[in-house]
Design an enzyme around this catalytic site. Structure first.
Site, PDB file in Angstrom:
ATOM      1  N   LYS A  11      -5.978  -8.433   2.622  1.00  0.00           N
ATOM      2  CA  LYS A  11      -7.028  -7.474   2.265  1.00  0.00           C
ATOM      3  C   LYS A  11      -8.407  -8.156   2.143  1.00  0.00           C
ATOM      4  O   LYS A  11      -8.492  -9.388   2.085  1.00  0.00           O
ATOM      5  CB  LYS A  11      -6.634  -6.774   0.953  1.00  0.00           C
ATOM      6  N   TYR A  51      -3.961   4.961   4.495  1.00  0.00           N
ATOM      7  CA  TYR A  51      -3.454   5.197   3.134  1.00  0.00           C
ATOM      8  C   TYR A  51      -3.271   6.687   2.831  1.00  0.00           C
ATOM      9  O   TYR A  51      -3.212   7.070   1.656  1.00  0.00           O
ATOM     10  CB  TYR A  51      -4.370   4.544   2.106  1.00  0.00           C
ATOM     11  N   PHE A  59      -6.439   6.796  -7.495  1.00  0.00           N
ATOM     12  CA  PHE A  59      -7.116   5.594  -7.009  1.00  0.00           C
ATOM     13  C   PHE A  59      -7.435   5.639  -5.513  1.00  0.00           C
ATOM     14  O   PHE A  59      -7.959   4.678  -4.950  1.00  0.00           O
ATOM     15  CB  PHE A  59      -6.283   4.344  -7.332  1.00  0.00           C
ATOM     16  N   THR A  93       2.877  -5.178  -7.236  1.00  0.00           N
ATOM     17  CA  THR A  93       1.574  -4.569  -6.921  1.00  0.00           C
ATOM     18  C   THR A  93       0.477  -5.064  -7.861  1.00  0.00           C
ATOM     19  O   THR A  93      -0.636  -5.365  -7.420  1.00  0.00           O
ATOM     20  CB  THR A  93       1.688  -3.024  -7.021  1.00  0.00           C
ATOM     21  N   ARG A 104       0.290 -12.421  -4.515  1.00  0.00           N
ATOM     22  CA  ARG A 104      -0.544 -11.623  -5.424  1.00  0.00           C
ATOM     23  C   ARG A 104      -0.821 -12.353  -6.729  1.00  0.00           C
ATOM     24  O   ARG A 104      -1.920 -12.226  -7.296  1.00  0.00           O
ATOM     25  CB  ARG A 104       0.102 -10.260  -5.657  1.00  0.00           C
ATOM     26  N   ASN A 114      -5.559  -6.690  -4.767  1.00  0.00           N
ATOM     27  CA  ASN A 114      -4.321  -7.466  -4.916  1.00  0.00           C
ATOM     28  C   ASN A 114      -3.926  -8.239  -3.666  1.00  0.00           C
ATOM     29  O   ASN A 114      -2.750  -8.534  -3.447  1.00  0.00           O
ATOM     30  CB  ASN A 114      -3.188  -6.549  -5.401  1.00  0.00           C
ATOM     31  N   HIS A 117      -1.115  -6.398   1.637  1.00  0.00           N
ATOM     32  CA  HIS A 117      -0.312  -5.179   1.807  1.00  0.00           C
ATOM     33  C   HIS A 117       0.943  -5.539   2.584  1.00  0.00           C
ATOM     34  O   HIS A 117       0.912  -6.400   3.466  1.00  0.00           O
ATOM     35  CB  HIS A 117      -1.097  -4.141   2.622  1.00  0.00           C
ATOM     36  N   GLU A 128       3.108   1.833  10.638  1.00  0.00           N
ATOM     37  CA  GLU A 128       1.962   0.967  10.326  1.00  0.00           C
ATOM     38  C   GLU A 128       1.706  -0.050  11.440  1.00  0.00           C
ATOM     39  O   GLU A 128       0.558  -0.378  11.738  1.00  0.00           O
ATOM     40  CB  GLU A 128       2.184   0.264   8.982  1.00  0.00           C
TER      41      GLU A 128
HETATM   42  P1  ADP Z   1       2.059  -1.647  -2.798  1.00  0.00           P
HETATM   43  O1  ADP Z   1       0.815  -2.142  -2.059  1.00  0.00           O
HETATM   44  O2  ADP Z   1       2.634  -2.708  -3.702  1.00  0.00           O
HETATM   45  O3  ADP Z   1       3.080  -1.026  -1.877  1.00  0.00           O
HETATM   46  P2  ADP Z   1       1.277   1.067  -3.559  1.00  0.00           P
HETATM   47  O4  ADP Z   1       1.779   1.476  -2.199  1.00  0.00           O
HETATM   48  O5  ADP Z   1       1.795   1.796  -4.747  1.00  0.00           O
HETATM   49  O6  ADP Z   1       1.557  -0.500  -3.805  1.00  0.00           O
HETATM   50  O7  ADP Z   1      -0.293   1.176  -3.602  1.00  0.00           O
HETATM   51  C1  ADP Z   1      -1.087   0.876  -2.459  1.00  0.00           C
HETATM   52  C2  ADP Z   1      -2.279   0.071  -2.908  1.00  0.00           C
HETATM   53  O8  ADP Z   1      -3.088   0.887  -3.740  1.00  0.00           O
HETATM   54  C3  ADP Z   1      -1.971  -1.155  -3.781  1.00  0.00           C
HETATM   55  O9  ADP Z   1      -1.581  -2.293  -3.032  1.00  0.00           O
HETATM   56  C4  ADP Z   1      -3.282  -1.349  -4.513  1.00  0.00           C
HETATM   57  O10 ADP Z   1      -4.265  -1.989  -3.686  1.00  0.00           O
HETATM   58  C5  ADP Z   1      -3.709   0.086  -4.762  1.00  0.00           C
HETATM   59  N1  ADP Z   1      -3.231   0.587  -6.063  1.00  0.00           N
HETATM   60  C6  ADP Z   1      -1.956   0.871  -6.428  1.00  0.00           C
HETATM   61  N2  ADP Z   1      -1.883   1.319  -7.691  1.00  0.00           N
HETATM   62  C7  ADP Z   1      -3.166   1.329  -8.147  1.00  0.00           C
HETATM   63  C8  ADP Z   1      -3.789   1.687  -9.377  1.00  0.00           C
HETATM   64  N3  ADP Z   1      -3.067   2.132 -10.403  1.00  0.00           N
HETATM   65  N4  ADP Z   1      -5.127   1.558  -9.481  1.00  0.00           N
HETATM   66  C9  ADP Z   1      -5.875   1.122  -8.441  1.00  0.00           C
HETATM   67  N5  ADP Z   1      -5.367   0.762  -7.249  1.00  0.00           N
HETATM   68  C10 ADP Z   1      -4.036   0.849  -7.096  1.00  0.00           C
HETATM   69 MG    MG Z   2       2.873   0.635  -0.677  1.00  0.00          MG
END
Ligand code: ADP
Ligand code: MG
Length: 140
Positions: A11, A51, A59, A93, A104, A114, A117, A128
């Site tokens: 990212k 997304y 968010f 995450t 991370r 973070n 992805h 994707e």
């Molecule tokens: P992951 O990337 O671990 O699969 P998610 O698919 O739940 O997690 O979320 C996608 C992305 O959205 C995360 O990697 C992070 O950048 C962002 N994100 C997730 N939860 C939050 C949150 N509570 N507040 C802000 N950003 C978030």
């Molecule tokens: Mg995800």
């Protein structure tokens, strides 16, 4: 176990920190093979589409904005159990909850910024990968 393919994104925060190599190195050390990779600066339209699954989340707009703040490195990773393996190497995450040694934990600043992805399942991995790469760009 089956050989799988998954999509990785380094990212904008991690690219700005200068840890493209650090992140890719950890993925390779974990046994994942990079079979496609490129740098892309996502447009708002692209980030929203990528997304879209999160569009009802509070968010979403902030995430889309973050993902367009600078270039990202997108890669296709291949290996045994690659989808889960990638997620293990990335860590939770929320970097504060991620295990020691994960990407991370090492490079993430907070739950949004973070660092990386990874696809979360076989169907999303396929979608994707196709979002970013033509078949001719993948060298598996
Ligand atoms: P992951 O990337 O671990 O699969 P998610 O698919 O739940 O997690 O979320 C996608 C992305 O959205 C995360 O990697 C992070 O950048 C962002 N994100 C997730 N939860 C939050 C949150 N509570 N507040 C802000 N950003 C978030
Ligand atoms: Mg995800």
């Amino acid at each position: 176990m089956a050989v799988e393919r998954t999509l990785s994104i380094i990212k904008p925060d991690a690219v700005k920190k200068g840890v493209i190599g650090g992140a890719l190195h950890r993925l390779e050390l974990g046994g994942l093979k990079i079979i496609a990779t490129k740098m892309v600066h996502l447009s708002t339209v692209q980030a929203k589409a990528f997304y879209a699954v999160h569009k009802e989340r509070p968010f979403y707009n902030s995430l889309v904005e973050f993902m367009t703040t600078g270039p990202v490195v997108v890669s296709v990773l291949e290996g045994e159990n690659a989808i889960l393996k990638n997620r293990e190497i990335m860590g939770a995450t929320d970097p504060a909850k991620a295990a020691d040694g994960t990407i991370r934990k090492l490079y993430g600043a907070n739950i949004e910024n973070n660092a990386v992805h990874g696809s979360d399942g076989p169907d999303t991995a396929k979608q994707e990968i196709a979002f970013f790469f033509a078949a001719s760009e993948i060298h598996g």
